[in-house]
Each structure stands twice: as C-alpha cells, then as structure tokens.
Design a protein around this motif. Structure first.
Motif, PDB file in Angstrom:
ATOM      1  N   GLY A 686       0.825  -1.196   0.000  1.00 19.86           N
ATOM      2  CA  GLY A 686       0.000   0.000   0.000  1.00 19.86           C
ATOM      3  C   GLY A 686       0.861   1.249   0.000  1.00 19.86           C
ATOM      4  O   GLY A 686       0.532   2.242  -0.646  1.00 19.86           O
ATOM      5  N   ASN A 716       4.439   3.759   5.214  1.00 19.38           N
ATOM      6  CA  ASN A 716       5.581   3.850   6.128  1.00 19.38           C
ATOM      7  C   ASN A 716       6.821   4.522   5.550  1.00 19.38           C
ATOM      8  O   ASN A 716       7.854   4.565   6.197  1.00 19.38           O
ATOM      9  CB  ASN A 716       5.928   2.442   6.643  1.00 19.38           C
ATOM     10  N   ASP A 821      -7.502   6.323  -1.193  1.00 20.01           N
ATOM     11  CA  ASP A 821      -6.696   5.248  -0.605  1.00 20.01           C
ATOM     12  C   ASP A 821      -7.680   4.156  -0.151  1.00 20.01           C
ATOM     13  O   ASP A 821      -8.385   4.314   0.839  1.00 20.01           O
ATOM     14  CB  ASP A 821      -5.906   5.817   0.581  1.00 20.01           C
ATOM     15  N   VAL A 823      -6.727   1.060   0.467  1.00 18.41           N
ATOM     16  CA  VAL A 823      -5.898  -0.037   0.978  1.00 18.41           C
ATOM     17  C   VAL A 823      -6.623  -0.821   2.083  1.00 18.41           C
ATOM     18  O   VAL A 823      -6.535  -2.033   2.150  1.00 18.41           O
ATOM     19  CB  VAL A 823      -4.547   0.523   1.494  1.00 18.41           C
ATOM     20  N   GLN A 824      -7.389  -0.112   2.920  1.00 15.87           N
ATOM     21  CA  GLN A 824      -8.095  -0.797   4.016  1.00 15.87           C
ATOM     22  C   GLN A 824      -9.467  -1.302   3.597  1.00 15.87           C
ATOM     23  O   GLN A 824      -9.863  -2.398   3.976  1.00 15.87           O
ATOM     24  CB  GLN A 824      -8.299   0.180   5.186  1.00 15.87           C
ATOM     25  N   LYS A 851      -3.209  -4.128   0.970  1.00 11.21           N
ATOM     26  CA  LYS A 851      -3.503  -5.215   1.917  1.00 11.21           C
ATOM     27  C   LYS A 851      -4.269  -6.441   1.400  1.00 11.21           C
ATOM     28  O   LYS A 851      -3.693  -7.522   1.311  1.00 11.21           O
ATOM     29  CB  LYS A 851      -4.244  -4.643   3.122  1.00 11.21           C
TER      30      LYS A 851
HETATM   31  C1  PLP Z   1      -5.132   3.283   4.594  1.00 15.61           C
HETATM   32  C2  PLP Z   1      -3.754   2.731   4.416  1.00 15.61           C
HETATM   33  N1  PLP Z   1      -3.011   3.106   3.392  1.00 15.61           N
HETATM   34  C3  PLP Z   1      -1.777   2.620   3.188  1.00 15.61           C
HETATM   35  C4  PLP Z   1      -1.223   1.710   4.054  1.00 15.61           C
HETATM   36  C5  PLP Z   1       0.176   1.207   3.831  1.00 15.61           C
HETATM   37  O1  PLP Z   1       0.166  -0.098   3.362  1.00 15.61           O
HETATM   38  P1  PLP Z   1       1.440  -1.062   3.522  1.00 15.61           P
HETATM   39  O2  PLP Z   1       1.583  -1.343   4.987  1.00 15.61           O
HETATM   40  O3  PLP Z   1       1.077  -2.245   2.697  1.00 15.61           O
HETATM   41  O4  PLP Z   1       2.615  -0.352   2.981  1.00 15.61           O
HETATM   42  C6  PLP Z   1      -1.960   1.286   5.132  1.00 15.61           C
HETATM   43  C7  PLP Z   1      -1.410   0.290   6.095  1.00 15.61           C
HETATM   44  O5  PLP Z   1      -1.882   0.060   7.170  1.00 15.61           O
HETATM   45  C8  PLP Z   1      -3.267   1.806   5.327  1.00 15.61           C
HETATM   46  O6  PLP Z   1      -3.997   1.430   6.380  1.00 15.61           O
END
Ligand code: PLP
Length: 1020
Positions: A686, A716, A821, A823-824, A851
C-alpha cells in the motif's frame, strides 16, 4: 435440625433507640442480608459506619460470648481482616434487648469494613483467587493457635460435617437429575468420611462463602481480599474444611471452576503447606459443600422459604457441582495437587523411576538401519500438514507415508506431548472454560508403519480390556494390558489396531513379554487414521474401561503427563520423542528486530497456522480473527495457496517479459472500477501504491501541495509519513512539512460537526477547500487530495453522506487530483459496494490498493485514468522489480475468483449488518459504548467514560481487547484517543463467528472494570 430459621424482625426505631442508649451512637439503619441474624449498616451523621447485628435469643449465650471473644482476638491477630467488635458504653460487647412483645434478643455492634462482596466481583481474577487462598491459610493458622472445642452448636445444618445428613434428608425433595447428582456426591462424601476423622480439628470460621468475603482495591493496584466477616458459624472441625468452603463459593460463576479451585489451593499451600491427605480430600469436601448448599436451598424452598438470600447461590452451585462431577476425581484432585507443586498422580514418580531402570521387549520390530526411524513433525505448524488433515484419512495417509518415503523412513514417530492441529475437530472438545482450547495435546507416542505390522507386549501382563472404540477419529480396536510392577499396577494402551488381529484375545489372558498381541490397523476401521500404533502408559486407569483419554487440553497437559508417563521409558527409541515448546523466541526477536516493531497484546501470541477466520498458536489454541483484513478471503485459503504454489513452481520473473497473468489480472481488476479508471500499475505494498499515486499527481498537475485528513494513514515511507497526520502528529512525529495540510476529520461523533448538524457533510468538505487555499498561499500549488474513503486508523470513521463528492469538488476546483486510498476498505469489505468511494457516489482520479489484494502476499496497485497514466509517462520509466510478477498476479487472480465465487461481498453485507445491529443494541445497553459505526465488515466501537461526558475511555477499550484475546477473540484499538475497537475480519467471517463475537462482547461489557473503573471500592 432446622432448615428455615428466620432472622429476628425487630422494629428499626427500637433498634436505633437501643443503639443510642447502649453505645451512644446515632444514625440511620440500612438493612444488610443475613441468614440467621437481622443485620444493618448504621450510618452516623459524621459519616462513620458500623454493622448492627441482632440475634435471636434462641442463640445460646455461651456461643455468642465465645464468638465475641474470638472476634476480638482474631481482629487483632489477622491485622484487621476480621472486623472488630465495638464495646457498649458499659464495656460489655453483648447486650440483651427486649421488643415490644417482651421477646428477648441479642445486640452487638461491629466495625464496618469497606469493600465489595466477593460474590459481586465479575470476573474473579486468578490473582484474587490466589489471594483468597493466602488469606484462608493465614486465618487457618491464627484460628489453629486458639484452644479447640468451642461450645457445640445445636441443629447446625451448615456445619460441613453435616453435609452427609443434609444430602440424605433432601433426596426426597429433589427431581431425578438433581437426585442422581446428590447421590453421587453423597456416596463420595460417605466413602471419605473416615479420612476426615484422621485430619484432626481446630476452630474454623465455618462459612467463608462469597457473601462473607470482602474485596477492595488499593488505588490502582490489583483487587485483594480485604475482609472476612460473620463468625456466626465458627465451630470445631478439620482446618481443611474452611479451605473447601472457601473454594466451593470462590469458584462459583468462574469460567473453569477447576482452574479457579487450583488457584485458591495454590495460594493456601504456598502460605501454609497442607498434608497430602488434606489435598486429597479437598475435592470431596468442595463437592459436599456445594451439595449441602443446594440441598439446604431445596429443603428451605420445600418448607415455603422465598427469602432470596437463602437461595442466592443455588443455580451456580448446581451448575458447578454438575461440572465438577463430570471430571474424574483423580484428575480434579491431581489438578489441585499440581497447583501445590506435587505430582498430580501420586503413583507416577515411583513408576517413572522403576520404568527408567527396567528392560523391555520391542513393541514393534525396529528397523535395523537406525536412520530408517525418524520423527514426523505432526505439530500445529508442521508444513507437511494442512490443518484439515483428519477430514480425509486417505490424503492424510498419503501425505504421511510420502513424507516418510522422502525422508527414507520405515518407522515414523509421532511425539509425546505434541500439540496437533488434526485434533481441532469437534470430537476433541474438552471441558468448557477456555474457548480457545480443544484437546490438542498428544499423551502417547505414535508409531507409523504399514498396516499389518505385528505388535508385541513389551513386558508381561494380563489383558485388561479389548474394545472397539469405533467412533470416527477414536482409537478403533484398542487393547489395554495390565502390568504388575514392584511399585504397583500400571497399564499400557495400544490403539488403532487391526480388528481381525485382536479377535482371539480375551480379557484376563496372561501375556508374556514379547508375545504378539495385535497388528497395526488401517482406515477406516482403525478410527479413520493413517496406519499407526498409538502407545501410551497409564499410571492410574481411574474408572475408564476399554478406553482412556489419549489427548488433553493444553491447560491440563502437565496434570495428564503425570497420569501418563513418557511412553519412551518403555519404547526406548534413541530419538527426541517428547515435543517441547520453542523457547526464547521473544528474547531472540527483541535482540534482532527493531524495538519500534511492536507486538500485539500484553502477552504476545505465537501463531503458527491460519484457517478461514481463525489463527492457531503453538498449543493449537484457536483465535477468531476479527481484525485481520489482509487475510481477505480467509487465512490460507486453499485456492490462493494452490495458485501461489503452482505458479512459483513454473515461473516467477519480472514484468518486463510478456506474460498473460499480469494482463489477465489487470483486465479483471479494472473491470471492478468505473469505466474511466482503466489503467493499472502494480507494486508490492500500500505504501508503494500511495508513493506512486503522489508522483503521478505531481507529474499531472505540476503542483506539490497535498491535502490530507486528520487521523489519516497512508504508509511507512518518509514521503508518506509526511502526509500521514496519524503519524506526524503522534509521538516521534515532527508535524506536517510545508507541502502537507490536514483538513478536519469528517467524524460525526466526536469531530467539530456532529450528527445534530444537518450541514456537517458540506462543512467538513469546505475544510478541504480551505486546506488547499492554505497550501497555495504558502507557495504549494495543489497536487492531490489524498484520503481514505472510510478512515481506519482515525477510528473507523465513515464520513457523512455527500462529504466525498463535495470534498472532491473543492479539491478539483483548486486544481488537485483526488486519490482514494482503498488499501483498508476496498475489495467488497463494505458489503454494499466494491470500493469505499462508491458508497458516497464519488469517482476519484487515482485509486490505491494494497492489503487484501494478495490475501497476505505483498501486492499493491494503482488504478487510474488513461489521461493521467499518459501524463506520467514523461520519459522516465516506471518499474517495480516484483510488482505484477506471475506469482503475485496469479495470487491476485485467485483472490478475485474466490471473492466472486464465494460471494464474499454479499457475506460482508449480511454478516456485517447482523454485527452492526447487535452492536447498536450493545450501545443502548452500556453507557461505556459511546458510538458504533461503519458498514459491512468494517466496523468500530468507540468507548467513552460515561454517556454524558463522552470522554474517551482508552483503558476500557484496551481491557476489552486484552480480555477477549484470552477468550480467543482478536481485536485491536485505534483512533487518535486509542479508544476505538476495530472490527475488520476476513471476509469469510460467518454468522456463527458473528454470534461468538457478540456473545463474548456481551459478557465482557458487564465486567466490573468496564462498567465502572471505581466499582470495586477502594481501601482508602
Ligand atoms: C489506509 C492505508 N493506506 C496505506 C497503508 C500502507 O500499506 P502497507 O503497509 O502495505 O505499505 C496502510 C497500512 O496500514 C493503510 O492502512
């Protein structure tokens, strides 16, 4: 004997007059419960408190005088554990009163001890039970120092020594189920009565029930026993009677009464060791007290008694008695012995010593080549197993024997004390009390050889039993041999035999050492297992006939290991045939990994296997995973595992070669999006997806300014920490850089505009416009509005309807692109829609994914419009070494297939709606639940300190998470105040899983520490 003794009913104003006359005390009276006495709390105007006790004159004066003297001495010698008696102005401690009818009564006044009743403590922590044992031991030794033989009580039905009489008398008033249970308890009591006589006697309290024990907490410290009241039942009896009574009531309502009993015993023994004989009769006495209590209640009801105090513990006592009666007495006593540091089975140690020095014949003919015997890893984490092995004996057999062939083994050995995943089937359900546990610990050694292999007796003996335990996953044909050793009798068990091979064997047959007794059987007749011999040594056969437990609950494993000594003492295999828990992992991790990589929970869980919505630790304890949204289609989904294994065996390379998987995957993925979002770029996380999205937005707009939301988290990397308000404002963060500005979090519960504000969506959206104006005025031309469509780390926030479209309008009007985003929340988690932005009718310019995409395999992606992708193609090549490789793409495709074929989005909608509606009910019932929110399988529970103040209550959220972990439910806390519990389980989460979650939440929400942190009265 009397069963119905009503307390006196003196008029309150008469009592107050006497209290003033004899003690010079004034105040108001508040009735307290009492079995024989009329009791009151006297509150004086100055805030002083006393306990006023009125006894009937039927009570003999010498008994009351003895009691009064004892209280005075005990209070002094137990450091205030027993409340002292107050002297009247005349100096007397016992006053005679007469009511208007001329009846005489006794009046006494005692010190008031603050605290809650043990009966009201929910739950009763282990440490509190240990403490109860410690205090009982202290009380026992103080009482033991007084001269014995107080004046005998007459008609005293609560004396534990009378339990036999009481139970016998009550049989006629019990229904048939109750009668059967009491007959059993009575038989046990009478059978041991002679043992009690040998225990000696002293003065005992006689009724340390949970309404006579006070508990308080010193400031924030643990709850502790702070008082023991009511010496009205003191009499002469063995000291262990008091411990048994304290156990009988201390364990009521606890999850596993046997474990609770062992905690109390442990505390007692550590303070004041007991004789073996005392420990050995404890369980009989505990059951007798429970039997006595329910019988007195039944007799009283039969006499027309409706006093609730008289019947107070009845239901719990029946339940506990019935539960304890189902545990073999040797096991329950063994559990108490183990808690005292003694061998659970007294015969075990001498037997082990004898076995260690004796010579035995081979049970199976061992391979001549020592390398042909080897250990088969059958533990929970074994890569050779799939966690569903016992479902299908044929494939299980194939796997075991292929493994043996690969390793060059003709004898495969399954270890003693090994925790095994194939015992997770319902057949291996054990005693209730810890929902995580099934009987996963193996108590024998398994010898895997081909069916038909002959089995010999290792030493001479006699056939004790031959039985076909024919249920599926049982032993199948089983022989138990009885052996006489100089240290006593013991038994050996042979399970999973060939039926025909034991047909000529008869119970009672003498068997010589080395004599052939049976052959290894095969499935299905051997219980439906791969061919093997289960060999077990039994030090005490208890009352088992033809069968004996071959597996144990993890919490009982030490106890059972004492009853079943290591089979290798007979087999003598030159290998490490006992499983041992991996040690020192936490220290190794702490030494080698970065300290800011945190572990979840106060005591971390060592997980080694996943399946569907569950994770399993090294002992096979199962945890319902309610928080891992990465395992989107369920942990270790077989289709995903298969896709990964197949492709990695063929080819894994980068995306610079022509390969169909990346194209197939991109085509299928883009079909899930609105038409204009038609171009895919693959990465590995993500974070990478968001980094790439920001590069693209900057390339397209030429700007640098990024508007984000408060509480948002995007990854991160350095670049993403700088746009993640959740990180840059928390500890270790440096605040936003000049190119980032955070708009208000659209939180309808705690944010600036709440549900009572009809224009909250537009007001929150306006703040996005404001953020861009702020950035522009600081010289940062707008590039992107980066937001989670529903926010996770911010506390499971679902923005008000209309927010996202309005916020996107503001962003676009400022010249920025909109990045969603997902990702969640993406991939159907929200139930109603595939993507979060769709729940608001908004369409972003760029979407980032991570994820759930690979069900745990690291895949991330960016999906955007052709126009933006072309603008990004500015001459600099985009390349990710691993992004979109054939293995990742195959896995991604498998996830999409499962999502579609198993209709997991629909499941998220259905199951999510059930959970949501149950959570709404919980919120109405419990003021500590301030808000519940979210949709599908993306839900949040926000904890507050009271429904009026709505102050965040992170300690409550943390308590719930930690406690539910011990109940096998995994959750986590988040939000800026750490007071929101996140629910975002694998999408395969079933209605049954939801029921389990809700039922556990229902139970924990009535715990003292959740209801109110000051519920347990403080000492001070
Ligand atoms: C909303 C959101 N975006 C991006 C990320 C980053 O993803 P990754 O840990 O796969 O790098 C996360 C991770 O928890 C997230 O919750």
């Amino acid at each position: 004997m009397t069963y119905l003794q009503e307390p006196p009913k003196l008029n309150e104003s008469e009592i107050l007059d006497s209290v003033q006359e004899y003690y010079g005390l004034k105040g108001t009276l508040h009735a307290l419960a009492g079995d024989r006495d009329q009791n009151f709390l006297l509150k004086s105007p100055g805030g002083q408190k006393h306990v006023v006790k009125i006894s009937s004159l039927d009570e003999a004066q010498d008994i009351l005088e003895f009691e009064t003297e004892m209280i005075t001495r005990l209070s002094r010698d137990t450091n205030g554990l027993i409340p002292n008696i107050i002297s009247a102005t005349s100096g007397s401690s016992l006053i005679t009163l007469q009511n208007e009818k001329g009846d005489d009564h006794w009046l006494r006044i005692l010190e008031f001890l603050p605290g809650s009743l043990l009966a009201e403590i929910n739950p009763r922590p282990d440490a509190l039970l240990v403490n109860l044992g410690e205090r009982m031991a202290e009380l026992g030794s103080v009482l033991g120092a007084y001269p014995d033989h107080p004046p005998p009580r007459i008609n005293f039905e609560w004396a534990l020594g009378q339990a036999g009489n009481i139970m016998e008398t009550s049989l006629s008033v019990l229904d048939s189920t109750q009668r059967a249970l009491i007959e059993l308890t009575l038989k046990d009591f009478l059978g041991n009565e002679r043992e009690f006589l040998g225990l000696g006697s002293q003065i005992i309290h006689g009724d340390v029930n949970d309404h006579n024990v006070l508990v308080s907490r010193d400031k924030e410290g643990p709850v502790q026993i702070s008082g023991i009241i009511d010496l009205g039942d003191a009499h002469s009896a063995p000291r262990v009677f008091d411990l048994a009574i304290a156990i009988a009531y201390g364990i009521l309502g606890t999850a596993d009464p046997l474990v609770s009993a062992s905690r109390i015993t442990q505390g007692y023994y550590a303070t004041q060791p007991l004789l073996d004989i005392e420990v050995d009769v404890l369980m009989t006495l505990v059951c007798a007290r429970l039997g006595q209590s329910v019988c007195i209640a039944s007799l009283r009801r039969n006499h027309g008694d409706t006093n609730p105090y008289h019947l107070i513990s009845e239901t719990d006592a029946w339940k506990t008695l019935s539960l304890l009666s189902e545990i073999p007495r040797q096991v329950s006593t063994g559990t108490l012995r183990h808690a005292c540091g003694l061998d659970a089975c007294p015969q075990s140690a001498p037997l082990r010593t004898w076995l260690a020095g004796a010579e035995f014949e081979e049970v199976l003919t061992l391979p001549e080549n020592s390398h042909a015997s080897g250990i088969l890893d059958l533990s929970i984490s074994s890569p050779g197993l799939d966690g569903r092995d016992s479902d299908n004996a044929e494939t299980f057999t194939r796997r075991v024997f292929e493994r043996m062939q690969t390793d060059g083994l003709t004898l495969g050995i399954g270890r003693f004390m090994e925790p095994r995943g194939f015992y997770l089937a319902d057949t291996f359900e054990g005693r209730p009390g810890d929902p995580r546990e099934k009987r996963t610990i193996h108590l024998g050694i398994d010898l895997f050889q081909i069916a038909g292999t002959p089995i010999q007796a290792p030493l001479a003996g006699r056939v004790h039993s031959i039985r076909d335990n024919h249920n599926r996953l049982d032993y199948g044909p089983t022989v138990i041999l009885e052996h006489s050793a100089p240290v006593g009798t013991f038994w050996t068990l042979y399970g999973h035999l060939e039926k025909a091979s034991v047909e000529n064997l008869n119970t009672g047959d003498s068997i010589d050492a080395g004599q052939a007794i049976a052959r290894i059987g095969t499935y299905p007749e051997n219980g439906d297992w791969p061919p093997h011999l289960h060999f077990q040594i039994i030090a005490d056969l208890m009352a088992f006939e033809g069968d004996f437990p071959g597996v144990a609950l993890p919490r009982d494993s030490d106890v059972w290991a004492s009853f079943c000594p290591d089979p290798n003492l007979i087999l003598g295999l030159p290998l490490e045939t006992t499983y041992s828990e991996p040690q020192g992992l936490l220290e190794r991790r702490n030494n080698i990994l970065s300290p800011n990589l945190h572990l979840s929970y106060e005591t971390p869980i060592h997980v080694v296997r996943g399946k569907g919505s569950h994770l399993f630790d090294t002992l096979g304890r199962s945890y319902l995973d309610c928080v891992n949204n990465v395992a989107h289609v369920g942990h270790e989904h077989p289709r995903v595992v298969d896709a990964a294994q197949r492709q990695i065996a063929v080819l894994n390379t980068n995306s610079r070669y022509l390969h169909s998987t990346i194209v197939d995957y991109a085509e299928q993925l883009s079909e899930l999006f609105p038409e204009e979002l038609s171009v895919c770029l693959f990465v590995n996380s993500g974070s990478e997806a968001n980094e790439l999205a920001l590069r693209m937005a900057k390339a397209y707009t030429g700007g640098t300014g990024i508007a984000v939301l408060e509480g948002g988290y995007h990854g991160n990397t350095q670049g993403l920490i700088e746009v993640s308000h959740y990180k840059f404002t928390s500890s270790g963060g440096n605040g936003p850089p000049p190119w980032t500005h955070a708009a208000l979090v659209p939180d309808e519960f705690r944010g600036r505009y709440r549900r009572d504000n009809p224009s909250r969506a537009t007001r929150y959206a306006e703040d996005v416009g404001k953020a861009f104006r702020h950035l522009s005025s600081a010289g940062q031309q707008p590039a992107a509005f980066l937001s989670e469509s529903l926010l996770s780390c911010a506390g499971q926030i679902e923005p008000p309807q209309g927010y996202l479209t309005a916020a996107y309008e503001h962003a676009r009007a400022s010249g920025a692109l909109c990045i969603a985003d997902e990702v969640q929340v993406g991939f159907g988690r929200l139930g109603s829609h595939m993507w979060g932005f769709e729940t608001q009718g908004a369409i972003p310019d760029i979407v980032t994914l991570g994820k759930p995409m690979g069900n745990g395999h690291p895949i991330g992606a960016v999906v955007t419009t052709r126009e933006i992708a072309e603008a990004f193609d500015n001459g600099m090549e985009f390349f990710s070494s691993f992004g979109g490789n054939p293995v990742s793409a195959s896995i991604g495709l498998a996830v999409l297939d499962v999502l579609r074929d198993e209709k997991l989005q629909d499941n998220a909608a259905t199951v999510g709606a059930i959970i949501r509606s149950e959570l709404d009910t919980l919120m109405r019932a419990h003021s500590c639940v301030g808000d519940v929110r979210g949709r599908g399988l993306f839900l949040g529970i926000e904890f507050v300190d009271s429904s009026e103040a709505l102050n965040p209550a992170p300690q409550t959220a943390r308590y719930v998470v930690e406690y539910l972990k011990k109940r096998g439910i995994l959750l986590s806390c988040d939000g800026p105040d750490h007071n929101v519990i996140k629910i975002k389980p694998p999408m395969s989460f079933s209605e049954t899983d939801a029921e389990t979650l809700i039922s556990e939440l229902n139970q924990v929400l009535v715990h003292d520490l959740v209801q109110s942190t000051d519920h347990i009265q403080s000492q001070n």
